[in-house]
Design a protein around this motif. Structure first.
Motif, PDB file in Angstrom:
ATOM      1  N   ARG A 323     -13.592  22.536  12.388  1.00 17.07           N
ATOM      2  CA  ARG A 323     -14.851  23.269  12.412  1.00 17.07           C
ATOM      3  C   ARG A 323     -15.946  22.276  12.050  1.00 17.07           C
ATOM      4  O   ARG A 323     -15.735  21.385  11.226  1.00 17.07           O
ATOM      5  CB  ARG A 323     -14.836  24.425  11.416  1.00 17.07           C
ATOM      6  CG  ARG A 323     -16.180  25.206  11.379  1.00 17.07           C
ATOM      7  CD  ARG A 323     -16.244  26.117  10.188  1.00 17.07           C
ATOM      8  NE  ARG A 323     -15.237  27.182  10.260  1.00 17.07           N
ATOM      9  CZ  ARG A 323     -14.913  27.949   9.245  1.00 17.07           C
ATOM     10  NH1 ARG A 323     -15.481  27.745   8.058  1.00 17.07           N
ATOM     11  NH2 ARG A 323     -14.006  28.890   9.377  1.00 17.07           N
ATOM     12  N   GLY A 324     -17.113  22.466  12.640  1.00 17.02           N
ATOM     13  CA  GLY A 324     -18.220  21.571  12.356  1.00 17.02           C
ATOM     14  C   GLY A 324     -18.478  20.618  13.507  1.00 17.02           C
ATOM     15  O   GLY A 324     -17.870  20.733  14.584  1.00 17.02           O
ATOM     16  N   PRO A 325     -19.377  19.675  13.306  1.00 23.41           N
ATOM     17  CA  PRO A 325     -19.700  18.712  14.372  1.00 23.41           C
ATOM     18  C   PRO A 325     -18.442  17.989  14.842  1.00 23.41           C
ATOM     19  O   PRO A 325     -17.682  17.471  14.021  1.00 23.41           O
ATOM     20  CB  PRO A 325     -20.681  17.750  13.695  1.00 23.41           C
ATOM     21  CG  PRO A 325     -21.239  18.518  12.542  1.00 23.41           C
ATOM     22  CD  PRO A 325     -20.156  19.429  12.091  1.00 23.41           C
ATOM     23  N   PRO A 326     -18.190  17.935  16.155  1.00 21.23           N
ATOM     24  CA  PRO A 326     -16.940  17.334  16.637  1.00 21.23           C
ATOM     25  C   PRO A 326     -16.864  15.836  16.403  1.00 21.23           C
ATOM     26  O   PRO A 326     -15.792  15.307  16.127  1.00 21.23           O
ATOM     27  CB  PRO A 326     -16.950  17.670  18.134  1.00 21.23           C
ATOM     28  CG  PRO A 326     -18.389  17.903  18.470  1.00 21.23           C
ATOM     29  CD  PRO A 326     -19.020  18.462  17.248  1.00 21.23           C
ATOM     30  N   GLY A 327     -17.993  15.141  16.518  1.00 23.36           N
ATOM     31  CA  GLY A 327     -17.971  13.690  16.322  1.00 23.36           C
ATOM     32  C   GLY A 327     -17.156  13.007  17.407  1.00 23.36           C
ATOM     33  O   GLY A 327     -16.904  13.540  18.489  1.00 23.36           O
ATOM     34  N   ASP A 328     -16.702  11.797  17.126  1.00 23.94           N
ATOM     35  CA  ASP A 328     -15.883  11.017  18.046  1.00 23.94           C
ATOM     36  C   ASP A 328     -14.431  11.339  17.749  1.00 23.94           C
ATOM     37  O   ASP A 328     -13.860  10.851  16.772  1.00 23.94           O
ATOM     38  CB  ASP A 328     -16.180   9.523  17.867  1.00 23.94           C
ATOM     39  CG  ASP A 328     -15.824   8.723  19.114  1.00 23.94           C
ATOM     40  OD1 ASP A 328     -15.050   9.243  19.936  1.00 23.94           O
ATOM     41  OD2 ASP A 328     -16.302   7.582  19.254  1.00 23.94           O
ATOM     42  N   ARG A 329     -13.805  12.149  18.578  1.00 22.58           N
ATOM     43  CA  ARG A 329     -12.531  12.769  18.203  1.00 22.58           C
ATOM     44  C   ARG A 329     -11.395  11.771  18.075  1.00 22.58           C
ATOM     45  O   ARG A 329     -10.583  11.857  17.137  1.00 22.58           O
ATOM     46  CB  ARG A 329     -12.158  13.845  19.223  1.00 22.58           C
ATOM     47  CG  ARG A 329     -10.946  14.669  18.766  1.00 22.58           C
ATOM     48  CD  ARG A 329     -10.913  16.012  19.438  1.00 22.58           C
ATOM     49  NE  ARG A 329      -9.857  16.833  18.842  1.00 22.58           N
ATOM     50  CZ  ARG A 329      -8.694  17.069  19.416  1.00 22.58           C
ATOM     51  NH1 ARG A 329      -8.419  16.540  20.600  1.00 22.58           N
ATOM     52  NH2 ARG A 329      -7.787  17.838  18.831  1.00 22.58           N
ATOM     53  N   LEU A 330     -11.246  10.828  18.988  1.00 22.17           N
ATOM     54  CA  LEU A 330     -10.090   9.935  18.957  1.00 22.17           C
ATOM     55  C   LEU A 330     -10.049   9.078  17.689  1.00 22.17           C
ATOM     56  O   LEU A 330      -9.007   9.014  17.026  1.00 22.17           O
ATOM     57  CB  LEU A 330     -10.061   9.071  20.214  1.00 22.17           C
ATOM     58  CG  LEU A 330      -9.776   9.837  21.518  1.00 22.17           C
ATOM     59  CD1 LEU A 330      -9.820   8.900  22.717  1.00 22.17           C
ATOM     60  CD2 LEU A 330      -8.437  10.540  21.448  1.00 22.17           C
ATOM     61  N   PRO A 331     -11.141   8.406  17.308  1.00 24.25           N
ATOM     62  CA  PRO A 331     -11.083   7.687  16.029  1.00 24.25           C
ATOM     63  C   PRO A 331     -10.942   8.604  14.825  1.00 24.25           C
ATOM     64  O   PRO A 331     -10.368   8.209  13.804  1.00 24.25           O
ATOM     65  CB  PRO A 331     -12.400   6.896  15.992  1.00 24.25           C
ATOM     66  CG  PRO A 331     -13.283   7.552  16.984  1.00 24.25           C
ATOM     67  CD  PRO A 331     -12.384   8.118  18.041  1.00 24.25           C
ATOM     68  N   ASN A 332     -11.439   9.846  14.929  1.00 28.22           N
ATOM     69  CA  ASN A 332     -11.232  10.792  13.834  1.00 28.22           C
ATOM     70  C   ASN A 332      -9.746  11.111  13.663  1.00 28.22           C
ATOM     71  O   ASN A 332      -9.253  11.249  12.537  1.00 28.22           O
ATOM     72  CB  ASN A 332     -12.005  12.085  14.104  1.00 28.22           C
ATOM     73  CG  ASN A 332     -13.499  11.923  13.888  1.00 28.22           C
ATOM     74  OD1 ASN A 332     -13.942  10.981  13.223  1.00 28.22           O
ATOM     75  ND2 ASN A 332     -14.288  12.814  14.452  1.00 28.22           N
ATOM     76  N   LEU A 333      -9.028  11.225  14.777  1.00 29.80           N
ATOM     77  CA  LEU A 333      -7.585  11.445  14.705  1.00 29.80           C
ATOM     78  C   LEU A 333      -6.891  10.245  14.074  1.00 29.80           C
ATOM     79  O   LEU A 333      -5.980  10.389  13.262  1.00 29.80           O
ATOM     80  CB  LEU A 333      -7.029  11.710  16.105  1.00 29.80           C
ATOM     81  CG  LEU A 333      -7.470  13.013  16.784  1.00 29.80           C
ATOM     82  CD1 LEU A 333      -7.002  13.043  18.235  1.00 29.80           C
ATOM     83  CD2 LEU A 333      -6.936  14.215  16.036  1.00 29.80           C
ATOM     84  N   ALA A 334      -7.334   9.047  14.442  1.00 31.83           N
ATOM     85  CA  ALA A 334      -6.759   7.832  13.839  1.00 31.83           C
ATOM     86  C   ALA A 334      -7.038   7.794  12.345  1.00 31.83           C
ATOM     87  O   ALA A 334      -6.217   7.306  11.559  1.00 31.83           O
ATOM     88  CB  ALA A 334      -7.331   6.593  14.525  1.00 31.83           C
ATOM     89  N   GLY A 335      -8.189   8.321  11.937  1.00 34.42           N
ATOM     90  CA  GLY A 335      -8.542   8.329  10.526  1.00 34.42           C
ATOM     91  C   GLY A 335      -7.616   9.174   9.677  1.00 34.42           C
ATOM     92  O   GLY A 335      -7.495   8.944   8.466  1.00 34.42           O
ATOM     93  N   HIS A 336      -6.919  10.152  10.290  1.00 35.96           N
ATOM     94  CA  HIS A 336      -5.970  10.967   9.523  1.00 35.96           C
ATOM     95  C   HIS A 336      -4.839  10.109   8.963  1.00 35.96           C
ATOM     96  O   HIS A 336      -4.344  10.359   7.857  1.00 35.96           O
ATOM     97  CB  HIS A 336      -5.387  12.078  10.401  1.00 35.96           C
ATOM     98  CG  HIS A 336      -6.340  13.196  10.690  1.00 35.96           C
ATOM     99  ND1 HIS A 336      -7.112  13.791   9.715  1.00 35.96           N
ATOM    100  CD2 HIS A 336      -6.657  13.843  11.847  1.00 35.96           C
ATOM    101  CE1 HIS A 336      -7.852  14.754  10.247  1.00 35.96           C
ATOM    102  NE2 HIS A 336      -7.588  14.803  11.534  1.00 35.96           N
ATOM    103  N   LEU A 337      -4.396   9.115   9.715  1.00 36.98           N
ATOM    104  CA  LEU A 337      -3.314   8.256   9.239  1.00 36.98           C
ATOM    105  C   LEU A 337      -3.738   7.495   7.994  1.00 36.98           C
ATOM    106  O   LEU A 337      -2.982   7.365   7.030  1.00 36.98           O
ATOM    107  CB  LEU A 337      -2.883   7.273  10.323  1.00 36.98           C
ATOM    108  CG  LEU A 337      -1.928   7.778  11.414  1.00 36.98           C
ATOM    109  CD1 LEU A 337      -2.623   8.786  12.330  1.00 36.98           C
ATOM    110  CD2 LEU A 337      -1.375   6.626  12.228  1.00 36.98           C
ATOM    111  N   LEU A 338      -4.985   7.000   8.009  1.00 38.43           N
ATOM    112  CA  LEU A 338      -5.494   6.234   6.875  1.00 38.43           C
ATOM    113  C   LEU A 338      -5.728   7.136   5.674  1.00 38.43           C
ATOM    114  O   LEU A 338      -5.358   6.797   4.545  1.00 38.43           O
ATOM    115  CB  LEU A 338      -6.789   5.524   7.276  1.00 38.43           C
ATOM    116  CG  LEU A 338      -6.674   4.541   8.450  1.00 38.43           C
ATOM    117  CD1 LEU A 338      -8.050   4.118   8.939  1.00 38.43           C
ATOM    118  CD2 LEU A 338      -5.855   3.327   8.050  1.00 38.43           C
TER     119      LEU A 338
END
Length: 471
Positions: A323-338
């Motif tokens: 929910r909220g601003p989608p942003g740049d989705r692919l790097p956001n998904l990568a950020g979950h690992l970190l």
């Protein structure tokens, strides 16, 4: 004058080995047993992740999220647990449960109400700290959600940076990374692999990083059973021999790093995955090869590189709720690992992930690498992912103490999906990295005294150029 002095100093150094490749963390060894995935192993894996996240949160904020998820409370408190779905279907905002640890919550689950949050990004298996209330003991009303406590960035001493500068030279470090499949679906001639090797032969990189699958279990000819040669013979004749021909031209300048995939039909299909056995690399240049497990963290000189060949980005993209601003989705998904300090933070794993909970301790990310390689079927990308600082002080205003660890570890990680080298019958993409010398390395190469006696962050994001190339 400055440039001339540095060139003279670097030329005086023996450059026969311009890059050193070392595995940074102990990965899965070739002798590990698998297919021993017991129920207790799954419990230990999930319990350990919740406990580790709670410890990391406490170290970052001074607050311990100790309230049981099932206990009623009228005032906001801190609770820790993992995100679960209340059914077998796909997770959505109305089906979110928070499962507490056995130690703090007896493993119980309580419904999680996210309606008061302006934004969030969640997925099954994500470990979070919730600041919220539980008026009747049946539903947690979340006021704040903390889902990201990344590990610190790697550091090196001044002497280590000096050695790296002398090894790679003024031009810095060059890495080429390509992910399989390496041949088209119509044949096993491995022409796309040859195209990458031809590109590398024009200007040999310091490190050629090849990520499986090499002999793909999903290849139509493999599935049809019409191949005349064994899978090991195809790997030796079409992959190793082609790399050998490249090394004949490149000499000792290039190092080759091989990381397997669970889709490699000639290797163990388990995740985490042991490295390819060195005795399967019948090469004329065995000293040029390094075989790493999947996943792995390794160093090219001072640069820490993390890699996992399981398509975790695609798996997360199909399960994430936001929910909220989608942003740049692919790097956001990568950020979950970190943020989750895990190479595969999702649970239950996606179909075909082949996760073995008995080996899942090897998925831990003890540091946030300078470069994180995430080969995926999704669109190629090269993005900077910023590591968040410690959670804000309002995490628990009643019991807040001074942070035990400073937030200066925050940095930026270069996250890259090089794409697949082959897509169907056509060519795909691969990535090239050019990493320049840091200011500290430049000063070290000139023999200047260090500005500090402590260790230094690498700041690779500020001196790295990534190019996604087509075959």
């Amino acid at each position: 004058m400055f440039r001339h002095n540095m060139q003279a100093h670097l030329q005086a150094v023996d450059s026969t080995q311009s890059c050193t490749v070392l595995q940074r963390e102990d990965g899965l060894a070739a002798c590990n047993h698998y297919m021993m995935d017991r129920l207790q192993d799954k419990v230990n894996h999930l319990e350990g992740r919740i406990g580790d996240f709670a410890t990391a949160f406490e170290n970052a904020t001074g607050c311990h999220p100790s309230h049981p998820v099932y206990a009623a409370c009228q005032e906001p408190v801190l609770m820790v647990g993992r995100i679960c779905c209340d059914s077998e279907g796909r997770l959505n905002e109305r089906s979110v449960l928070l499962e507490g640890s056995i130690e703090l919550s007896n493993g119980m689950r309580t419904r999680l109400d996210l309606s008061k949050l302006d934004s969030f990004k969640i997925f099954p298996g994500q470990v979070v700290v919730v600041k919220g209330s539980n008026p009747a003991g049946a539903c947690i009303v979340a006021h704040q959600l903390y889902s990201s406590i990344p590990a610190p960035m790697p550091e090196s001493s001044f002497d280590q940076l000096k050695q790296a500068a002398e090894a790679s030279g003024e031009q810095g470090l060059c890495i080429v990374a390509a992910a399989g499949p390496f041949t088209s679906k119509d044949d096993v001639l491995f022409e796309p692999l040859q195209a990458v090797l031809n590109h590398c032969a024009e200007r040999p990189p310091h490190v050629l990083l090849l990520l499986g699958p090499f002999v793909d279990a999903e290849h139509p000819l493999v599935q049809a059973g019409t191949l005349q040669d064994s899978f090991d013979d195809i790997f030796a004749a079409q992959v190793i021999e082609k790399i050998d021909s490249f090394l004949d031209r490149a000499g000792a300048h290039s190092q080759v790093v091989l990381v397997p995939s669970t889709r490699d039909i000639h290797h163990h299909a388990v995740f985490p995955q042991p490295p390819l056995p060195m005795d399967s690399i019948s090469s004329r240049h065995p000293q040029a090869f390094t075989c790493l497990p999947n996943p792995a963290i390794f160093c090219c000189n001072e640069v820490a590189v993390g890699v996992v060949t399981s398509d975790v980005v695609k798996h997360l993209s199909g399960q994430e709720v936001q929910r909220g601003p989608p942003g740049d989705r692919l790097p956001n998904l990568a950020g979950h690992l970190l943020g989750q300090q895990s190479f595969y933070p999702m649970y239950p794993p996606a179909a075909g992930a082949l996760l073995d909970s008995n080996l899942a301790g090897k998925l831990h990310l003890p540091v946030s690498p300078d470069i994180l390689l995430l080969p995926s079927d999704l669109n190629p990308f090269a993005k900077l992912v910023s590591l968040p600082v410690a959670p804000p002080s309002e995490a628990d205003t009643a019991s807040r103490t001074q942070p035990k660890s400073a937030s200066s570890n925050a940095g930026q990680v270069v996250c890259v999906n090089p794409g697949r080298l082959t897509k169907g019958s056509g060519g795909g993409t691969f990535s090239c990295f050019q990493i320049g010398m840091s200011e500290e390395s430049r000063a070290a190469a000139l023999g200047r005294a260090p500005a500090t006696n402590g260790k230094l962050y690498h700041q690779v994001h500020a001196r790295c150029k990534v190019t996604i190339r087509r075959v």
